[in-house]
Design an enzyme around this catalytic site. Structure first.
Site, PDB file in Angstrom:
ATOM      1  N   LYS A 178      11.020   4.983   0.940  1.00 11.32           N
ATOM      2  CA  LYS A 178      10.458   6.006   1.851  1.00 11.32           C
ATOM      3  C   LYS A 178      10.964   6.790   2.744  1.00 11.32           C
ATOM      4  O   LYS A 178      10.474   7.484   3.681  1.00 11.32           O
ATOM      5  CB  LYS A 178       9.499   4.780   2.289  1.00 11.32           C
ATOM      6  CG  LYS A 178       8.664   4.227   1.203  1.00 11.32           C
ATOM      7  CD  LYS A 178       6.933   4.257   1.683  1.00 11.32           C
ATOM      8  CE  LYS A 178       6.626   3.075   0.499  1.00 11.32           C
ATOM      9  NZ  LYS A 178       5.175   3.611  -0.110  1.00 11.32           N
ATOM     10  N   HIS A 221      -0.935  -3.714   3.694  1.00  6.07           N
ATOM     11  CA  HIS A 221      -0.664  -3.143   1.961  1.00  6.07           C
ATOM     12  C   HIS A 221      -0.763  -4.449   0.921  1.00  6.07           C
ATOM     13  O   HIS A 221      -0.407  -5.911   1.756  1.00  6.07           O
ATOM     14  CB  HIS A 221       0.624  -3.020   2.400  1.00  6.07           C
ATOM     15  CG  HIS A 221       1.031  -2.403   0.694  1.00  6.07           C
ATOM     16  ND1 HIS A 221       1.796  -3.226  -0.666  1.00  6.07           N
ATOM     17  CD2 HIS A 221       0.523  -0.753   0.118  1.00  6.07           C
ATOM     18  CE1 HIS A 221       1.578  -1.774  -1.467  1.00  6.07           C
ATOM     19  NE2 HIS A 221       1.327  -0.479  -0.897  1.00  6.07           N
ATOM     20  N   GLN A 274       6.369   1.435   6.797  1.00  2.00           N
ATOM     21  CA  GLN A 274       5.653   3.268   7.158  1.00  2.00           C
ATOM     22  C   GLN A 274       6.605   3.437   7.759  1.00  2.00           C
ATOM     23  O   GLN A 274       6.833   4.151   8.483  1.00  2.00           O
ATOM     24  CB  GLN A 274       4.428   3.516   6.795  1.00  2.00           C
ATOM     25  CG  GLN A 274       3.287   3.146   5.667  1.00  2.00           C
ATOM     26  CD  GLN A 274       4.300   4.594   4.221  1.00  2.00           C
ATOM     27  OE1 GLN A 274       4.145   5.449   4.972  1.00  2.00           O
ATOM     28  NE2 GLN A 274       4.151   4.000   3.704  1.00  2.00           N
ATOM     29  N   ASP A 279       6.052  -5.465   8.199  1.00  2.00           N
ATOM     30  CA  ASP A 279       6.110  -5.018   7.404  1.00  2.00           C
ATOM     31  C   ASP A 279       6.795  -3.747   7.645  1.00  2.00           C
ATOM     32  O   ASP A 279       6.057  -2.707   7.859  1.00  2.00           O
ATOM     33  CB  ASP A 279       5.068  -4.753   6.174  1.00  2.00           C
ATOM     34  CG  ASP A 279       5.017  -3.449   5.543  1.00  2.00           C
ATOM     35  OD1 ASP A 279       5.919  -2.640   5.503  1.00  2.00           O
ATOM     36  OD2 ASP A 279       3.323  -4.179   3.974  1.00  2.00           O
ATOM     37  N   CYS A 292      -3.125   1.030  -2.311  1.00  2.00           N
ATOM     38  CA  CYS A 292      -3.135  -0.713  -2.740  1.00  2.00           C
ATOM     39  C   CYS A 292      -3.681  -1.368  -0.703  1.00  2.00           C
ATOM     40  O   CYS A 292      -2.786  -2.108  -0.419  1.00  2.00           O
ATOM     41  CB  CYS A 292      -1.688  -0.567  -2.426  1.00  2.00           C
ATOM     42  SG  CYS A 292      -0.943  -0.825  -3.883  1.00  2.00           S
TER      43      CYS A 292
HETATM   44  N1  PMP Z   1       4.204  -1.715   3.963  1.00  2.91           N
HETATM   45  C1  PMP Z   1       3.294  -1.235   2.940  1.00  2.91           C
HETATM   46  C2  PMP Z   1       2.831  -0.514   4.316  1.00  2.91           C
HETATM   47  C3  PMP Z   1       3.321  -0.105   2.279  1.00  2.91           C
HETATM   48  O1  PMP Z   1       2.878   1.501   2.065  1.00  2.91           O
HETATM   49  C4  PMP Z   1       4.317  -0.491   0.963  1.00  2.91           C
HETATM   50  C5  PMP Z   1       4.715   1.168  -0.036  1.00  2.91           C
HETATM   51  N2  PMP Z   1       3.191   2.180  -0.358  1.00  2.91           N
HETATM   52  C6  PMP Z   1       4.474  -1.490   0.598  1.00  2.91           C
HETATM   53  C7  PMP Z   1       4.229  -2.137   1.330  1.00  2.91           C
HETATM   54  C8  PMP Z   1       5.274  -1.925  -0.612  1.00  2.91           C
HETATM   55  O2  PMP Z   1       6.352  -1.524  -0.664  1.00  2.91           O
HETATM   56  P1  PMP Z   1       7.422  -0.599  -2.065  1.00  2.91           P
HETATM   57  O3  PMP Z   1       6.260  -0.595  -2.928  1.00  2.91           O
HETATM   58  O4  PMP Z   1       8.726  -0.007  -2.014  1.00  2.91           O
HETATM   59  O5  PMP Z   1       7.779  -1.907  -2.494  1.00  2.91           O
END
Ligand code: PMP
Length: 414
Positions: free
Chosen positions: A234, A131, A211, A208, A372
């Site tokens: 999430k 991401h 998910q 990270d 993203c």
């Molecule tokens: N890493 C991953 C794999 C994600 O799916 C997300 C959220 N889409 C993020 C990081 C960022 O999370 P947040 O927007 O809650 O900070």
């Protein structure tokens, strides 16, 4: 004989659904089919109630107050820290730092640990399926320090090429930061193996867990990761709250992130000394209400049972993969052997955004675009995908609605 494994195990999706008030609403005159859970999950009534309860009964700033409301708010806030420690199997509550989300957790490490430990010529490794939150902070750090960002490639199924990863490791590698489960491909990465190999090479590892934390059982001690970041929203919790786990001795040795109230022990103009963990990294008034409501979300997940949810979600993934496979011209992007419950796909001659709009007209919420993860889209040579991502409250009937909606939309668009 009952053949549905969810029924056999006692997982009752209908009673789970009843706990999420938003699932009763209609969109464009149709019952809402919410399949955008990888972006954010819906909230059960107990989480909504926890927010209302806090503001109705014991709203106060925490830690410094001696009055009753402050004590109650502090106790509830700190109780979430203990629940979070148990949720991810950390050894100590000091290792749990509340942040705004995964993004802030990664930025905290890149800023506080990175600026202290990365020097010119050092190397940081990420993967091609990260991401943007797990790319940009390292890119900024590497540019600032004249360090090098290396990327583990992925194969056509959307799996990391482990051999290529081990080739990237060397004595200059200081940190490996990888996603546990990809938000655009669904791939579950072999993080334990990655951590072992990185540690052998003398590098630290950040995971990270944005998910993975909702779908998989997380045990940071078993994984032996050095940092693990995730987001409450999430996990059926509120937005604006996340968690950074770090091994205590590493967090202790790191520079501070933000300066301000709460993170200090003593301030004078000659020198400031910093507070103990975890407060050293929680400058200013935190998001008290949402941390408390996140505690309610963790209790809620416990009450349903993560293993039962996992089994239900795997059923949904399997069912959705098979049904999507029946649609001519539809190609699933991300065919890893181990996936969390989401399916990304593209349809020949159809733009994902158009699909998303037509599905929304039928009350079906999916996500379209690059999610993203632009480098993933570049890797597959596509502008974006349509993604359906499942949570504990989704049903096979909702997947049927998605398939029917897709068939209709493709007829119109292709
Ligand atoms: N890493 C991953 C794999 C994600 O799916 C997300 C959220 N889409 C993020 C990081 C960022 O999370 P947040 O927007 O809650 O900070």
């Amino acid at each position: 004989m009952i053949t549905d494994p969810a029924i056999q195990t006692g997982f009752d999706v209908l009673s789970v659904r009843q706990q999420f008030p938003i699932l009763n609403r209609e969109v464009k005159g149709k019952p809402l089919v919410y399949l955008d859970n990888a972006a954010t999950s819906q909230k059960p009534q107990v989480v909504i109630d926890a927010l209302v309860d806090y503001y109705t009964r014991f709203n106060a700033n925490i830690h410094r107050g001696i009055h009753t409301l402050a004590e109650e708010a502090t106790a509830a806030y700190e109780a979430t820290r203990d629940k979070t420690r148990d949720f991810i199997g950390a050894s100590a509550r000091e290792e749990i730092i509340f942040t705004r989300g995964t993004t802030e957790g990664i930025n905290l490490v890149a800023y506080a640990w990175g600026r202290q430990n990365i020097k010119a010529g050092d190397e940081v490794i990420v993967s091609a399926m990260e991401h943007h939150s797990n790319i940009v902070p390292w890119q900024v750090l590497c540019e600032e320090k004249n360090a090098v960002l290396r990327v583990i490639p992925i194969d056509d199924n959307g799996e990391l090429i482990f051999e290529e990863f081990t080739k990237l490791l060397n004595e200059k590698t200081k940190l490996v930061s990888v996603v546990h489960a990809s938000n655009s491909l669904g791939t579950i990465n072999p993080v334990k193996k990655i951590i072992e190999a990185a540690h052998k090479a003398g590098a630290l590892v950040m995971i990270d867990g944005a998910q993975s934390s909702v779908h998989l059982n997380i045990d940071v001690r078993e994984l032996d990761c050095d940092f693990f970041a995730f987001s409450a929203h999430k996990l059926y919790g509120p937005t604006g709250v996340g968690v950074l786990y770090g091994k205590k001795h590493i967090l202790d040795s790191m520079n501070v992130f933000q300066g301000g109230g709460e993170m200090i022990r003593e301030v004078c103009f000659e020198k400031t000394t910093f507070n103990d963990l975890p407060y050293k990294y929680e400058a200013g008034t935190p998001n008290i209400a949402d941390v408390i409501a996140f505690g309610a979300a963790l209790d809620f997940i416990d009450s349903i049972g993560k293993d039962l949810v996992r089994q239900h979600e795997e059923e949904l993934l399997h069912y959705a993969t098979n049904r999507l496979g029946e649609i001519p011209g539809l190609h699933i992007v991300g065919k890893a052997a181990k996936k969390v419950s989401l399916v990304s796909f593209r349809v020949e001659n159809v733009h994902p955004q158009d699909l998303g709009i037509l599905l929304d007209n039928r009350g079906i919420a999916v996500r379209t675009g690059h999610h993203c993860t632009q480098p993933v889209m570049d890797r597959f040579g596509i502008p974006g995908t349509t993604r359906a991502s499942f949570a504990m409250y989704n049903t096979k009937e909702e997947i049927d609605a998605l398939i029917a909606g897709l068939e209709k939309a493709i007829k119109v668009l292709a």
